[in-house]
Design an enzyme around this catalytic site. Sequence first.
Site, PDB file in Angstrom:
ATOM      1  N   GLU A 275       0.853  -1.180   0.000  1.00  0.00           N
ATOM      2  CA  GLU A 275       0.000   0.000   0.000  1.00  0.00           C
ATOM      3  C   GLU A 275       0.894   1.236   0.000  1.00  0.00           C
ATOM      4  OE1 GLU A 275      -1.974   0.773   3.638  1.00  0.00           O
ATOM      5  OE2 GLU A 275      -3.072   2.488   2.832  1.00  0.00           O
ATOM      6  N   ILE A 281       7.456  14.515  -4.528  1.00  0.00           N
ATOM      7  CA  ILE A 281       8.756  15.037  -4.955  1.00  0.00           C
ATOM      8  C   ILE A 281       8.787  16.489  -4.494  1.00  0.00           C
ATOM      9  CG2 ILE A 281      10.186  15.642  -6.977  1.00  0.00           C
ATOM     10  CD1 ILE A 281       9.990  12.629  -6.596  1.00  0.00           C
ATOM     11  N   GLN A 286       9.822  18.808  -9.322  1.00  0.00           N
ATOM     12  CA  GLN A 286       8.735  18.048  -9.940  1.00  0.00           C
ATOM     13  C   GLN A 286       8.773  18.177 -11.459  1.00  0.00           C
ATOM     14  OE1 GLN A 286       5.077  19.297  -8.058  1.00  0.00           O
ATOM     15  NE2 GLN A 286       5.752  18.619  -6.059  1.00  0.00           N
ATOM     16  N   LYS A 288      10.303  16.481 -13.595  1.00  0.00           N
ATOM     17  CA  LYS A 288      11.615  16.301 -14.229  1.00  0.00           C
ATOM     18  C   LYS A 288      11.903  14.810 -14.402  1.00  0.00           C
ATOM     19  CE  LYS A 288      13.690  20.485 -12.314  1.00  0.00           C
ATOM     20  NZ  LYS A 288      14.681  20.991 -11.332  1.00  0.00           N
ATOM     21  N   GLY A 289      10.931  14.005 -14.070  1.00  0.00           N
ATOM     22  CA  GLY A 289      11.115  12.567 -14.259  1.00  0.00           C
ATOM     23  C   GLY A 289      11.452  11.816 -12.982  1.00  0.00           C
ATOM     24  N   THR A 292       8.687   9.350 -11.843  1.00  0.00           N
ATOM     25  CA  THR A 292       8.618   8.120 -12.642  1.00  0.00           C
ATOM     26  C   THR A 292       9.735   7.166 -12.256  1.00  0.00           C
ATOM     27  OG1 THR A 292       7.680   9.362 -14.465  1.00  0.00           O
ATOM     28  CG2 THR A 292       8.658   7.245 -15.003  1.00  0.00           C
ATOM     29  N   ASN A 318      -5.864  15.061  -7.685  1.00  0.00           N
ATOM     30  CA  ASN A 318      -5.029  15.786  -8.647  1.00  0.00           C
ATOM     31  C   ASN A 318      -3.734  15.042  -8.982  1.00  0.00           C
ATOM     32  OD1 ASN A 318      -3.805  16.118  -6.254  1.00  0.00           O
ATOM     33  ND2 ASN A 318      -3.513  18.341  -6.386  1.00  0.00           N
ATOM     34  N   VAL A 320      -4.041  11.684  -9.863  1.00  0.00           N
ATOM     35  CA  VAL A 320      -4.492  10.483 -10.576  1.00  0.00           C
ATOM     36  C   VAL A 320      -3.773  10.356 -11.922  1.00  0.00           C
ATOM     37  CG1 VAL A 320      -6.489   9.494 -11.792  1.00  0.00           C
ATOM     38  CG2 VAL A 320      -6.733  10.272  -9.443  1.00  0.00           C
TER      39      VAL A 320
HETATM   40  C1  LIG Z   1      -0.660   8.311  -2.756  1.00  0.00           C
HETATM   41  C2  LIG Z   1      -0.312   9.758  -2.764  1.00  0.00           C
HETATM   42  O1  LIG Z   1       0.576  10.181  -2.152  1.00  0.00           O
HETATM   43  S1  LIG Z   1      -1.217  10.764  -3.755  1.00  0.00           S
HETATM   44  C3  LIG Z   1      -0.358  12.285  -3.720  1.00  0.00           C
HETATM   45  C4  LIG Z   1       0.694  12.393  -4.762  1.00  0.00           C
HETATM   46  N1  LIG Z   1       1.588  13.469  -4.429  1.00  0.00           N
HETATM   47  C5  LIG Z   1       1.320  14.752  -4.710  1.00  0.00           C
HETATM   48  O2  LIG Z   1       0.320  15.118  -5.304  1.00  0.00           O
HETATM   49  C6  LIG Z   1       2.330  15.736  -4.193  1.00  0.00           C
HETATM   50  C7  LIG Z   1       2.670  16.799  -5.233  1.00  0.00           C
HETATM   51  N2  LIG Z   1       3.203  16.211  -6.450  1.00  0.00           N
HETATM   52  C8  LIG Z   1       4.361  15.582  -6.501  1.00  0.00           C
HETATM   53  O3  LIG Z   1       5.053  15.434  -5.529  1.00  0.00           O
HETATM   54  C9  LIG Z   1       4.833  15.069  -7.847  1.00  0.00           C
HETATM   55  O4  LIG Z   1       4.364  15.920  -8.846  1.00  0.00           O
HETATM   56  C10 LIG Z   1       4.368  13.634  -8.158  1.00  0.00           C
HETATM   57  C11 LIG Z   1       4.919  12.692  -7.117  1.00  0.00           C
HETATM   58  C12 LIG Z   1       2.855  13.516  -8.228  1.00  0.00           C
HETATM   59  C13 LIG Z   1       4.947  13.286  -9.544  1.00  0.00           C
HETATM   60  O5  LIG Z   1       6.333  13.393  -9.514  1.00  0.00           O
HETATM   61  P1  LIG Z   1       7.109  14.110 -10.689  1.00  0.00           P
HETATM   62  O6  LIG Z   1       8.565  14.000 -10.462  1.00  0.00           O
HETATM   63  O7  LIG Z   1       6.559  15.465 -10.875  1.00  0.00           O
HETATM   64  O8  LIG Z   1       6.660  13.170 -11.921  1.00  0.00           O
HETATM   65  P2  LIG Z   1       7.408  12.960 -13.304  1.00  0.00           P
HETATM   66  O9  LIG Z   1       8.221  14.167 -13.637  1.00  0.00           O
HETATM   67  O10 LIG Z   1       8.106  11.670 -13.312  1.00  0.00           O
HETATM   68  O11 LIG Z   1       6.154  12.896 -14.262  1.00  0.00           O
HETATM   69  C14 LIG Z   1       5.678  11.691 -14.807  1.00  0.00           C
HETATM   70  C15 LIG Z   1       4.499  11.980 -15.681  1.00  0.00           C
HETATM   71  O12 LIG Z   1       3.368  12.256 -14.861  1.00  0.00           O
HETATM   72  C16 LIG Z   1       2.859  13.530 -15.178  1.00  0.00           C
HETATM   73  N3  LIG Z   1       2.406  14.124 -13.934  1.00  0.00           N
HETATM   74  C17 LIG Z   1       3.138  14.447 -12.873  1.00  0.00           C
HETATM   75  N4  LIG Z   1       2.338  14.918 -11.895  1.00  0.00           N
HETATM   76  C18 LIG Z   1       1.086  14.890 -12.387  1.00  0.00           C
HETATM   77  C19 LIG Z   1      -0.187  15.250 -11.866  1.00  0.00           C
HETATM   78  N5  LIG Z   1      -0.327  15.736 -10.634  1.00  0.00           N
HETATM   79  N6  LIG Z   1      -1.274  15.082 -12.658  1.00  0.00           N
HETATM   80  C20 LIG Z   1      -1.153  14.604 -13.910  1.00  0.00           C
HETATM   81  N7  LIG Z   1       0.027  14.226 -14.438  1.00  0.00           N
HETATM   82  C21 LIG Z   1       1.134  14.382 -13.688  1.00  0.00           C
HETATM   83  C22 LIG Z   1       4.015  14.273 -15.810  1.00  0.00           C
HETATM   84  O13 LIG Z   1       3.586  15.286 -16.675  1.00  0.00           O
HETATM   85  C23 LIG Z   1       4.697  13.203 -16.578  1.00  0.00           C
HETATM   86  O14 LIG Z   1       3.995  12.971 -17.777  1.00  0.00           O
HETATM   87  P3  LIG Z   1       4.785  12.629 -19.150  1.00  0.00           P
HETATM   88  O15 LIG Z   1       5.581  11.376 -18.872  1.00  0.00           O
HETATM   89  O16 LIG Z   1       3.711  12.417 -20.146  1.00  0.00           O
HETATM   90  O17 LIG Z   1       5.651  13.808 -19.428  1.00  0.00           O
END
Ligand SMILES: CC(=O)SCCNC(=O)CCNC(=O)[C@H](O)C(C)(C)COP(=O)(O)OP(=O)(O)OC[C@H]1O[C@@H](n2cnc3c(N)ncnc32)[C@H](O)[C@@H]1OP(=O)(O)O
Length: 552
Positions: A275, A281, A286, A288-289, A292, A318, A320
């Site tokens: 779970e 991040i 954020q 920047k990959g 992923t 937000n 999802v």
């Molecule tokens: C279970 C839980 O914790 S739910 C809560 C999740 N955490 C949050 O919302 C906290 C705020 N957000 C974050 O910390 C980060 O944005 C994360 C963890 C959601 C994603 O990490 P990132 O390093 O930004 O993701 P990364 O750069 O690898 O992006 C991967 C892909 O997802 C997409 N993506 C990233 N965040 C989001 C989002 N919130 N909504 C939709 N798409 C997203 C990116 O555009 C990218 O798409 P692409 O491959 O087509 O270019």
Amino acid sequence: MDSHSHGGAGALRSRSSQSQSPSHSASASATSSIHKRKLPPTSDDGGHVPPFPPSSFDGALTSNDDLESISARGNDSDSDDDSEEDAVVDDDEEEFDHDSSMRTFTAARLDNSNNNNNSNSAPRNSKLKSESNSNNNNSGVKIENSDGSAAKDAGAGGAAGGSVPGIVVKEDATMIFTDNLQTSGAYTAREESLKKEEEAGRLNFVCLSNDGVDDHMVWLIGLKNIFARQLPNMPKEYIVRLVMDRSHKSVMVIRRNHVVGGITYRPYVNQKFGEIAFCAITADEQVKGYGTRLMNHLKQFARDEDGLTHFLTYADNNAVGYFIKQGFTKEIHLDKDRWQGYIKDYDGGVLMECKIDPKLPYTDLSTMICRQRQAIDEKIRELSNCHIVYPGIDFQKKEAGIPKKIIKDIPGLREAGWTPDQWGHSRFRTSSASTDSAANQKHLTAFMRSLLKTMYDHGDTWPFKEPVDARDVPDYYDIIKDPMDLKTMSKRVESEQYYVTFEMFVADVRRMFSNARTYNSPETIYYKCSTRLESHFQSKVTGGLQSGTKIQ
Ligand SMILES: CC(=O)SCCNC(=O)CCNC(=O)[C@H](O)C(C)(C)COP(=O)(O)OP(=O)(O)OC[C@H]1O[C@@H](n2cnc3c(N)ncnc32)[C@H](O)[C@@H]1OP(=O)(O)O
């Protein structure tokens, strides 16, 4: 999903990070009263709280309350809630204040809340879009031999490109897919560059739990801080508790000994699923990959070390989109017996599942994708010559777009599958194969004249005899920018100068019919006339060519 309501605003919190909307907050809650984790009877912690804080952090964090008591306090009031949180994470607040990235995030969040009170997902998404677009644009770069001359063999089914001077063959697929990341897609490029950072030792992905080792504890607290900032609606005590709970593990991104982000999860080893409790991040890293790559490390670790086959998580609304991109679905296929009653419920989130593939090299997906692209490219080369670039023709024009000299052959045309019997695409020649251009023009004019006559004689000609009168059809010339009709074509034929090639004549005929089908809908008589007359025209062309005049 549980949606209990709570008395005090302080209790109404969810893991939701970005959505500052009051309505969202009001429905979102992850306090212990809706936290329904049911500890498995055989669980290693047996339902009791693991020792915390660790000896090395005695005094730094003082609260190890169970969730019920957190909830009770959270329900009291805003101020209670704040003071309770402060009591627990005082020291950490210090860290926040000195963390510039956190200040950046706060500023960004304030900006966002000014711009968009409901959710910042729109600006966030537009940022994501533009980034990925710019990456995609890069991937459109055309790869050819740098000197533009050294052509290579086209492969099994290819033309002998290598021996034809001036022909450029796109670089070998291996080069394209391993050495030039611009052509490999944004996902692969990001994964590949982070992988290189790891190999160079500048980036680390570690999986830790509360083991009392000083360095690890510093990282865990750093991660806890990131969660607290990025998931502001989540009670800080709750974050501390789970991150430090020894039945939870955290996979973290460490760069220059600092935590950039991480995922805290609880492996249910017996049920073979994990779970994901928190995932974040740090704000300025954020998109920047990292998210992923982190997820890929998590999957690899959870499969290889914990023997897990699935992940479940309540994804914030937000986030999802992010989880979908990581292979999570809203459909839960995992047998309910395996997970129900074990995982925590959250409001303001969507339960999502991800199946962990038993074989995929998650931390080296970029190489796998590159190889797949290479294999597809090689297959395409076997079947097509599209990688061969011919030098083109020196197409000198007079004013009316008429070639000065007759072009004998267009390089690559035959190799692309063209055959001389394709009407409408060939130079006009009479069967006498005369080289006299005046005689040829005469025959061409006669042939076109006969074709016009057979169209005039046809019963479906009436809509095409004259130019469309704008007084009858006022908007016609707004829609049809390049009109054509039989009268205009007749004039051109009779000038004996306009149609110097048969293709020009055919192009006008086709345009006349396609205009009719553009302006009129299929059920109209005009549309039907155009279809019938065109097929009549085609049959006359074929018949005429067979009976004496030929094109080649
Ligand atoms: C279970 C839980 O914790 S739910 C809560 C999740 N955490 C949050 O919302 C906290 C705020 N957000 C974050 O910390 C980060 O944005 C994360 C963890 C959601 C994603 O990490 P990132 O390093 O930004 O993701 P990364 O750069 O690898 O992006 C991967 C892909 O997802 C997409 N993506 C990233 N965040 C989001 C989002 N919130 N909504 C939709 N798409 C997203 C990116 O555009 C990218 O798409 P692409 O491959 O087509 O270019």
